[in-house]
Design a protein around this motif. Structure first.
Motif: not given
Length: 130
Positions: A41-57
């Motif tokens: 996610r990226q808030a206005q005026g800020k850098e994009r930041e990681f939120v969540a991720e998951l593997n293939g299955n």
């Protein structure tokens, strides 16, 4: 090359819940289930930041500390779709939310590293305001 399309964002009130979706097209002729995916996610005026991720299955997940416990990432490979369920939204969650897919079928380590990603969607805006 994959195409990713996010949806589900909007204007919500503090305390509300929301579910974002990311639909992916075929990726380099391989099954999408071979690739890890995630949300940033990226808030206005800020850098994009990681939120969540998951593997293939979808049985291994990794969250940013700031969202753990309120956000749930999941995927349904039959529908080529990834989800982000968000509970108890606050104004601090206001941002453009992007989904991404890994550039390669590497072993999932759960690092939240943007460099792992090869393709991004256009984003869906989430605005939390009373």
């Amino acid at each position: 090359q994959a195409q990713l399309v996010e949806s589900g964002g909007g204007l919500v009130q503090p305390g509300d819940s929301l579910r974002l979706s990311c639909v992916a097209s075929v990726y380099s002729g391989r099954a999408l289930s071979m690739y890890s995916m995630g949300w940033f996610r990226q808030a206005q005026g800020k850098e994009r930041e990681f939120v969540a991720e998951l593997n293939g299955n979808g049985d291994s997940t990794y969250y940013a500390a700031s969202v753990k416990g309120r956000f749930t990432i999941s995927r349904d490979n039959r529908k080529n779709t990834m989800y982000l369920q968000i509970k108890t939204l606050s104004p601090g969650d206001t941002a453009m939310y992007y989904c991404g897919i890994f550039r390669a079928t590497v072993f999932f380590q759960g690092s939240g590293d943007e460099e792992d990603y090869g393709t991004w969607g256009q984003g869906t805006q989430v605005t939390v305001s009373s």
